[in-house]
Scaffold this motif. Structure first.
Motif, PDB file in Angstrom:
ATOM      1  N   GLN A  30     -12.141 -22.749  14.081  1.00 58.84           N
ATOM      2  CA  GLN A  30     -11.498 -21.642  14.777  1.00 58.84           C
ATOM      3  C   GLN A  30     -12.203 -21.383  16.097  1.00 58.84           C
ATOM      4  N   THR A  32     -13.677 -19.146  18.737  1.00 57.15           N
ATOM      5  CA  THR A  32     -14.204 -17.783  18.683  1.00 57.15           C
ATOM      6  C   THR A  32     -14.718 -17.288  20.033  1.00 57.15           C
ATOM      7  N   LEU A  37     -10.392 -17.310  24.199  1.00 58.00           N
ATOM      8  CA  LEU A  37      -9.324 -16.569  23.521  1.00 58.00           C
ATOM      9  C   LEU A  37      -8.518 -15.724  24.502  1.00 58.00           C
ATOM     10  N   VAL A  43      -0.170 -14.523  21.390  1.00 56.43           N
ATOM     11  CA  VAL A  43      -0.698 -14.770  20.046  1.00 56.43           C
ATOM     12  C   VAL A  43      -0.144 -13.714  19.105  1.00 56.43           C
ATOM     13  N   ASP A  45       0.462 -11.843  15.272  1.00 61.35           N
ATOM     14  CA  ASP A  45      -0.333 -11.521  14.093  1.00 61.35           C
ATOM     15  C   ASP A  45      -0.297 -12.712  13.145  1.00 61.35           C
ATOM     16  N   GLU A  47      -1.715 -15.593  13.668  1.00 62.35           N
ATOM     17  CA  GLU A  47      -1.992 -16.842  14.372  1.00 62.35           C
ATOM     18  C   GLU A  47      -3.460 -16.900  14.786  1.00 62.35           C
ATOM     19  N   THR A  48      -3.959 -18.113  14.921  1.00 59.48           N
ATOM     20  CA  THR A  48      -5.299 -18.334  15.428  1.00 59.48           C
ATOM     21  C   THR A  48      -5.296 -19.617  16.239  1.00 59.48           C
TER      22      THR A  48
END
Length: 84
Positions: A30, A32, A37, A43, A45, A47-48
């Motif tokens: 992921q 971070t 980001l 993006v 809710d 999702e990553t």
């Protein structure tokens, strides 16, 4: 899901899978980093973002796309095109 490939040893990520719905699932670390980001758009809710080496995507594209990666994954400043 069907395993497509990985650039990792011992089943660690990043790894790509194909679903029976015509989509690709990405397994990876992921993202971070706050600056990275902040660059993401729209993006939703749930999702990553995950990071995948370009080499993995290119290798999988070579194996799965009929025309290869040349039109699907441009390498420098080109805009990807679904119809090119």
């Amino acid at each position: 899901m069907r395993f497509l490939g990985s650039t990792s040893e011992a089943g660690a990520c990043p790894t790509l899978y194909e679903t029976d719905r015509g989509t690709i699932v990405v397994q990876g670390l992921q993202v971070t980093d706050a600056e990275a980001l902040a660059d993401l758009r729209d993006v939703l809710d749930g999702e990553t973002a995950v990071e995948v080496p370009r080499e993995l995507i290119t290798e999988i594209a070579r194996r799965v796309l009929p025309d290869g990666p040349a039109t699907a994954f441009p390498t420098s400043g080109e805009t990807p095109s679904a119809t090119a």
